[in-house]
Write an enzyme that holds these catalytic residues in place. Structure first.
Site, PDB file in Angstrom:
ATOM      1  N   ASP A  28     -80.260  49.308 117.519  1.00  0.00           N
ATOM      2  CA  ASP A  28     -80.171  49.810 116.324  1.00  0.00           C
ATOM      3  C   ASP A  28     -79.326  49.455 115.333  1.00  0.00           C
ATOM      4  OD1 ASP A  28     -81.635  51.209 117.868  1.00  0.00           O
ATOM      5  OD2 ASP A  28     -80.333  53.324 118.090  1.00  0.00           O
ATOM      6  N   LEU A  32     -84.586  57.761 117.897  1.00  0.00           N
ATOM      7  CA  LEU A  32     -84.721  57.525 116.478  1.00  0.00           C
ATOM      8  C   LEU A  32     -83.225  55.858 115.760  1.00  0.00           C
ATOM      9  CD1 LEU A  32     -86.639  60.265 115.248  1.00  0.00           C
ATOM     10  CD2 LEU A  32     -87.529  58.329 116.551  1.00  0.00           C
ATOM     11  N   GLY A  33     -82.494  56.290 116.503  1.00  0.00           N
ATOM     12  CA  GLY A  33     -81.695  55.587 115.766  1.00  0.00           C
ATOM     13  C   GLY A  33     -80.694  55.505 114.627  1.00  0.00           C
ATOM     14  N   ALA A  87     -77.242  54.587 115.070  1.00  0.00           N
ATOM     15  CA  ALA A  87     -76.341  53.699 114.432  1.00  0.00           C
ATOM     16  C   ALA A  87     -76.484  54.183 113.022  1.00  0.00           C
ATOM     17  CB  ALA A  87     -77.251  52.666 114.515  1.00  0.00           C
ATOM     18  N   ALA A  88     -77.801  54.895 112.488  1.00  0.00           N
ATOM     19  CA  ALA A  88     -77.623  54.945 110.985  1.00  0.00           C
ATOM     20  C   ALA A  88     -76.327  55.312 110.284  1.00  0.00           C
ATOM     21  CB  ALA A  88     -79.115  55.076 110.452  1.00  0.00           C
ATOM     22  N   PRO A 146     -83.754  62.777 113.468  1.00  0.00           N
ATOM     23  CA  PRO A 146     -83.484  63.907 114.456  1.00  0.00           C
ATOM     24  C   PRO A 146     -82.673  63.195 115.578  1.00  0.00           C
ATOM     25  CG  PRO A 146     -86.167  63.566 114.100  1.00  0.00           C
ATOM     26  CD  PRO A 146     -85.030  62.296 113.092  1.00  0.00           C
TER      27      PRO A 146
HETATM   28  O1  PMV Z   1     -84.127  55.725 122.994  1.00  0.00           O
HETATM   29  P1  PMV Z   1     -83.002  54.362 122.370  1.00  0.00           P
HETATM   30  O2  PMV Z   1     -83.347  54.609 121.067  1.00  0.00           O
HETATM   31  O3  PMV Z   1     -81.004  54.617 122.435  1.00  0.00           O
HETATM   32  O4  PMV Z   1     -83.508  52.727 123.095  1.00  0.00           O
HETATM   33  C1  PMV Z   1     -82.771  52.655 124.509  1.00  0.00           C
HETATM   34  C2  PMV Z   1     -83.583  51.212 124.446  1.00  0.00           C
HETATM   35  C3  PMV Z   1     -83.611  50.708 125.786  1.00  0.00           C
HETATM   36  O5  PMV Z   1     -84.075  49.748 125.640  1.00  0.00           O
HETATM   37  C4  PMV Z   1     -83.747  51.211 126.839  1.00  0.00           C
HETATM   38  C5  PMV Z   1     -82.213  50.810 125.789  1.00  0.00           C
HETATM   39  C6  PMV Z   1     -81.013  49.655 125.394  1.00  0.00           C
HETATM   40  O6  PMV Z   1     -79.931  49.653 124.819  1.00  0.00           O
HETATM   41  O7  PMV Z   1     -82.141  48.719 124.176  1.00  0.00           O
END
Ligand code: PMV
Length: 324
Positions: free
Chosen positions: A155, A109-110, A113-114, A104
């Site tokens: 990610d 959940l990355g 990047a994937a 999703p």
């Molecule tokens: O929600 P996401 O997967 O974009 O994760 C953000 C994680 C943080 O630590 C809040 C920001 C980062 O760049 O690591």
């Protein structure tokens, strides 16, 4: 070019411990999950060289890379990668790039990047460039910056290498582990949030209450260090306890949300061993850990009954890989 069609897939991720603190130089621990993005590159003869892109984000639509039509913002990173990788490439063929993802999007959940990792590997291989995983990871990180501003880089690392990854200030350590035997339930609050804004809010609080916030980061740091050992030993009960501890600290950082609290309660009532938000918080997803698939499934069903989206996932050791 050494093949008329090539496909690579790359995994999404969950941050298990350490989000937000990672932005301030502390380590975080993320694991790859068995939801993947897939990218196929093929070629066809045509009078005009071009690149045609299709993606399941925009079903039925074909984007011409050379066209003046502007690309949607969600595809800017993809466009950047295509242009970068096809620069200097001349031939009498056109390229077709098909992207699909079961991760999703915009939920921590990355997914982006994937997609970047799978696209970089498939397109560079198709064009006969022998990129190492390190090259793929670096290029995908450039694309991540276009999509997310100043991401930590966690990610693209997890998506490239798979498995479990301890990440700190651009340095990545793979946590050697056979497998994590548990099942994850990932539930989406469907509360839209923007990672940049949430990170900026934490920064505001940091400036106002630096000592208290540093204390929280230190506690999170200690969770990450203990979590790494428990992951290596596949100690699910202990991992679950640390997830709960990390959640309490994330709430103290101000990144909770009532819908997330609702989801965490449902997971707990359905027997999860530990549950926390994953990623930036303020919305997005939570994750619960189960030691058996039956409980994970019934928890997922109960979450869906309440109108949320949910799915089950397993840890995967497989990073970006060719799909044959
Ligand atoms: O929600 P996401 O997967 O974009 O994760 C953000 C994680 C943080 O630590 C809040 C920001 C980062 O760049 O690591």
């Amino acid at each position: 070019m050494n093949s008329s069609r090539i496909t690579y897939t790359a995994p999404g991720k969950i941050i298990l411990f350490g989000e937000h603190a990672v932005v301030y130089g502390y380590p975080a621990l993320a694991i790859a999950i068995d939801r993947r993005a897939k990218c196929t590159v093929s070629s066809y003869l045509s009078d005009e060289e071009d690149v045609v892109l299709s993606t399941n984000l925009f079903p039925g639509k074909k984007f011409l890379v050379s066209s003046k039509e502007s690309f949607p913002s969600s595809l800017q990173a993809v466009l950047f990668l295509i242009k970068k990788l096809t620069d200097n490439f001349q031939s009498n063929i056109s390229l077709q790039i098909d992207i699909s993802s079961s991760i999703p999007s915009s939920s921590g959940l990355g997914s982006s990047a994937a997609v970047s990792v799978a696209l970089t590997n498939s397109l560079s291989s198709f064009l006969g460039r022998n990129y190492s995983l390190e090259d793929v990871n670096k290029i995908a990180f450039e694309a991540e910056k276009i999509q997310h501003g100043q991401p930590s880089g966690i990610d693209n690392n997890v998506s490239t290498y798979g498995g479990s990854i301890l990440y700190q200030k651009g340095l990545m350590e793979q946590v050697t582990v056979d497998d994590i035997s548990g099942f994850w339930v990932i539930a989406n609050s469907m509360v839209e949030r923007n990672t940049k804004d949430i990170v900026a809010n934490v920064q505001k609080n940091y400036k106002r209450k630096q000592e208290k916030t540093e204390e929280i980061f230190h506690s999170i740091h200690s969770i990450v260090i203990r979590g790494k050992e428990y992951i290596k030993q596949n100690k699910l009960d202990e991992i679950g306890e640390l997830m709960n501890e990390n959640q309490t600290l994330l709430e103290q950082l101000g990144v909770g949300h009532s819908k997330l609290t609702d989801l965490l309660l449902i997971l707990k009532k359905n027997g999860s061993m530990g549950e926390k938000l994953t990623g930036a918080g303020g919305g997005g997803c939570v994750v619960g850990l189960f030691d058996n698939i039956k409980d994970a499934h019934s928890s997922m069903k109960n979450i869906k009954k309440k109108g949320y989206q949910a799915f089950t996932a397993k840890h995967t050791k497989i990073g970006v890989t060719i799909d044959e």
